[in-house]
Design an enzyme around this catalytic site. Structure first.
Site, PDB file in Angstrom:
ATOM      1  N   ASN A 111       0.815  -1.217   0.000  1.00 18.88           N
ATOM      2  CA  ASN A 111       0.000   0.000   0.000  1.00 18.88           C
ATOM      3  C   ASN A 111       0.854   1.275   0.000  1.00 18.88           C
ATOM      4  O   ASN A 111       0.609   2.196  -0.771  1.00 18.88           O
ATOM      5  CB  ASN A 111      -0.961   0.001   1.188  1.00 18.88           C
ATOM      6  CG  ASN A 111      -1.996  -1.106   1.069  1.00 18.88           C
ATOM      7  OD1 ASN A 111      -2.117  -1.727   0.009  1.00 18.88           O
ATOM      8  ND2 ASN A 111      -2.729  -1.369   2.137  1.00 18.88           N
ATOM      9  N   SER A 278      -4.646  12.766 -48.744  1.00 19.72           N
ATOM     10  CA  SER A 278      -5.835  11.929 -48.863  1.00 19.72           C
ATOM     11  C   SER A 278      -5.556  10.843 -49.883  1.00 19.72           C
ATOM     12  O   SER A 278      -4.861  11.067 -50.876  1.00 19.72           O
ATOM     13  CB  SER A 278      -7.018  12.783 -49.324  1.00 19.72           C
ATOM     14  OG  SER A 278      -7.996  11.961 -49.932  1.00 19.72           O
ATOM     15  N   LYS A 284      -5.355  17.230 -51.534  1.00 14.31           N
ATOM     16  CA  LYS A 284      -5.539  17.474 -50.107  1.00 14.31           C
ATOM     17  C   LYS A 284      -4.247  17.517 -49.307  1.00 14.31           C
ATOM     18  O   LYS A 284      -3.326  16.741 -49.528  1.00 14.31           O
ATOM     19  CB  LYS A 284      -6.423  16.371 -49.507  1.00 14.31           C
ATOM     20  CG  LYS A 284      -7.839  16.415 -50.016  1.00 14.31           C
ATOM     21  CD  LYS A 284      -8.664  17.442 -49.275  1.00 14.31           C
ATOM     22  CE  LYS A 284      -9.230  16.814 -48.021  1.00 14.31           C
ATOM     23  NZ  LYS A 284     -10.095  17.761 -47.305  1.00 14.31           N
ATOM     24  N   ASN A 286      -4.055  17.709 -45.265  1.00 11.67           N
ATOM     25  CA  ASN A 286      -4.919  17.786 -44.087  1.00 11.67           C
ATOM     26  C   ASN A 286      -4.134  18.071 -42.810  1.00 11.67           C
ATOM     27  O   ASN A 286      -3.044  17.540 -42.618  1.00 11.67           O
ATOM     28  CB  ASN A 286      -5.691  16.473 -43.925  1.00 11.67           C
ATOM     29  CG  ASN A 286      -6.678  16.253 -45.061  1.00 11.67           C
ATOM     30  OD1 ASN A 286      -7.238  17.214 -45.589  1.00 11.67           O
ATOM     31  ND2 ASN A 286      -6.860  15.009 -45.449  1.00 11.67           N
ATOM     32  N   GLU A 291      -5.793  18.227 -35.657  1.00 10.18           N
ATOM     33  CA  GLU A 291      -7.074  17.587 -35.313  1.00 10.18           C
ATOM     34  C   GLU A 291      -6.908  16.593 -34.157  1.00 10.18           C
ATOM     35  O   GLU A 291      -7.752  16.493 -33.272  1.00 10.18           O
ATOM     36  CB  GLU A 291      -7.633  16.862 -36.541  1.00 10.18           C
ATOM     37  CG  GLU A 291      -7.995  17.792 -37.675  1.00 10.18           C
ATOM     38  CD  GLU A 291      -8.303  17.018 -38.948  1.00 10.18           C
ATOM     39  OE1 GLU A 291      -7.408  16.907 -39.803  1.00 10.18           O
ATOM     40  OE2 GLU A 291      -9.427  16.502 -39.061  1.00 10.18           O
TER      41      GLU A 291
HETATM   42  N1  ARG Z   1      -1.326  -3.506  -7.573  1.00 10.67           N
HETATM   43  C1  ARG Z   1      -1.828  -2.768  -6.475  1.00 10.67           C
HETATM   44  C2  ARG Z   1      -2.274  -1.365  -6.893  1.00 10.67           C
HETATM   45  O1  ARG Z   1      -1.978  -1.017  -7.958  1.00 10.67           O
HETATM   46  C3  ARG Z   1      -0.778  -2.648  -5.425  1.00 10.67           C
HETATM   47  C4  ARG Z   1      -1.295  -2.490  -4.034  1.00 10.67           C
HETATM   48  C5  ARG Z   1      -1.934  -3.713  -3.588  1.00 10.67           C
HETATM   49  N2  ARG Z   1      -2.202  -3.685  -2.210  1.00 10.67           N
HETATM   50  C6  ARG Z   1      -2.994  -4.580  -1.655  1.00 10.67           C
HETATM   51  N3  ARG Z   1      -3.156  -4.514  -0.397  1.00 10.67           N
HETATM   52  N4  ARG Z   1      -3.626  -5.443  -2.374  1.00 10.67           N
HETATM   53  O2  ARG Z   1      -2.948  -0.651  -6.187  1.00 10.67           O
END
Ligand code: ARG
Length: 459
Positions: A111, A278, A284, A286, A291
């Site tokens: 995390n 084109s 043409k 373009n 775009e």
């Molecule tokens: N692949 C996960 C993401 O992109 C990484 C974190 C995953 N964490 C967990 N507790 N499953 O967020």
């Protein structure tokens, strides 16, 4: 068989569909350099704190460098079963160095790891956007300097309004892109805090040094709340917001280039290098690059809306929903960088068609305001009366099929007897633009002053 990283309590492995929806390695492999950089900083800190032995830390360091060179050399085998970049790198490290690899994840979670990697990546994209914008601004300043006194029509409602200069129009975009640049600069300052060491969500019982890893990774400081550190993606949203505003500016300019390069306008010639032909119509040429730049706002704004929608209902802290932040942000960043580079190339190459700009500036009663101002200044008419007299003269010219300077003095005097011969002086487009000397106005001298200011700032 169950997952080697977290499968302790699992008897069975995931269904193939589970694996497919769960894996992010297909896209988050782009974070490999950030992931390895973060792991190196983490391992060095663990050793400095006596949580890892120097020997293990050295093995980890060497191993991570090998993994890095394998990925960059294209020999690394990414595995979907290993879900994401974090576990792919760690599993390979284990294969390379054995037991010490398992100690790297002490006092860390995926995390805080993913929050760190992604922040580092988005921070790099802010820098890339700043560089791209600076290059584009320089190209615009060069155009503005060359054409500081070339007259062209200024528009409101896409109807001829008043004559302006080519340089003034180019410098308008310099101001817009400068604000875009400052938005990326501001976002970068705010996002530059390290989530590393927040661990899963609550911090850790190990005596880690979050300030050391923050410094090693170029962050200004560690984030002050571990829940916030793993839960928020506002830094990516801020990047996407700055990107969306910038893409909107690019799109408006691209739209102008599309109009200006048409046979009906002929204000600019775009280079062959940024145009296409084109397959059926041989004549043409373009403006495809323009775009496509115009279209990129769709993807970038789409990414922003997607991430806002992903985030808006999530309780603290991490939810797997947040894995969906990356593809959106990657695509938006790629689109923006390409659009910036293409716009810079087009601006460098494009050639303004001076005669055509001047002819357009001289038509459409563009100096009607100059005439009204003359009536105020010279005959002391209230502006509203001057507006009415001028309007009557415009109607007369329109009926005759001519422009304002083509009316005779007698015709003008039939509308207001006080009008004198010297009124014709203000009806010419060059006099018109030269007279707009107010600060920030379109007079060539004002434009040159802005060009000089920006040349100095852009270095
Ligand atoms: N692949 C996960 C993401 O992109 C990484 C974190 C995953 N964490 C967990 N507790 N499953 O967020």
């Amino acid at each position: 068989k169950s997952n080697a990283m977290w499968g302790g309590r699992f008897a069975a492995g995931p269904d193939a569909i589970m694996e497919a929806i769960n894996a992010s390695i297909g896209f988050d492999k782009r974070l490999y350099a950030q992931d390895i950089r973060g792991s190196r900083a983490h391992a060095a800190m663990l050793a400095a704190q006596g949580i890892l032995t120097d020997k293990d830390a050295e093995a980890i360091r060497e191993g991570l460098l090998t993994v890095l060179s394998e990925i960059e050399g294209g020999t690394f085998e990414f595995s979907t079963a290993l879900e994401d970049i974090h576990m792919n790198v760690e599993a390979r490290l284990k294969a390379l160095i054995g037991e010490p690899a398992g100690r790297l994840h002490t006092a860390r979670s995926r995390n805080d790891q993913v929050a760190t990697d992604f922040r580092l990546w988005v921070r790099d994209q802010c820098d890339a956007a700043i560089d791209g914008l600076t290059a584009l601004m320089s190209a615009l300043v060069t155009q503005a300097e060359a054409g500081a006194d070339w007259v062209m029509p200024g528009f409101t409602h896409l109807q001829t309004a008043q004559p302006v200069t080519w340089g003034h129009h180019m410098m308008a975009y310099v101001e817009m892109f400068a604000r875009d640049r400052s938005r990326f600069t501001d976002a970068r300052v705010r996002m530059n805090e390290s989530p590393l060491g927040a661990a899963a969500l609550a911090g850790t019982s190990f005596p880690i040094d979050r300030h050391a890893t923050a410094t090693a990774l170029g962050f200004d400081r560690p984030s002050a709340n571990s829940l916030d550190a793993v839960a928020d993606r506002d830094f990516a949203l801020e990047f996407l917001s700055a990107a969306a505003i910038c893409a909107m500016h690019l799109s408006r300019f691209a739209e102008e280039l599309v109009i200006w390069s048409s046979a009906q306008f002929r204000f600019v010639a775009l280079s062959d290098r940024f145009s296409t032909g084109s397959s059926i119509m041989p004549q043409k040429k373009n403006p495809d690059a323009a775009e496509l730049i115009r279209a990129k706002i769709g993807r970038i704004l789409g990414a922003q809306v997607a991430l806002f929608t992903i985030m808006k209902g999530l309780p603290l802290t991490y939810s797997k929903d947040m894995q969906e932040d990356k593809e959106q942000t990657f695509d938006a960043a790629d689109s923006l960088m390409l659009a910036l580079a293409a716009m810079e190339g087009m601006v460098k190459d494009m050639e303004a068609n001076r005669p055509s700009l001047e002819a357009a500036a001289s038509s459409g009663f563009s100096t009607a305001t100059d005439l009204a101002d003359w009536l105020v200044r010279e005959l002391d008419l209230p502006f509203r009366d001057a507006h009415h007299v001028t309007g009557t003269l415009v109607a007369m010219a329109e009926k005759k099929g001519c422009d304002l300077p083509d009316l005779s003095l007698a015709e003008m005097q039939s509308v207001h007897e006080g009008i004198r011969d010297d009124v014709f002086g203000v009806l010419g487009v060059h006099n018109s633009v030269a007279s707009r000397m107010s600060y920030g106005g379109t007079a060539p001298d004002q434009v040159r002053a802005q060009v000089a200011r920006w040349k100095e700032m852009l270095g």
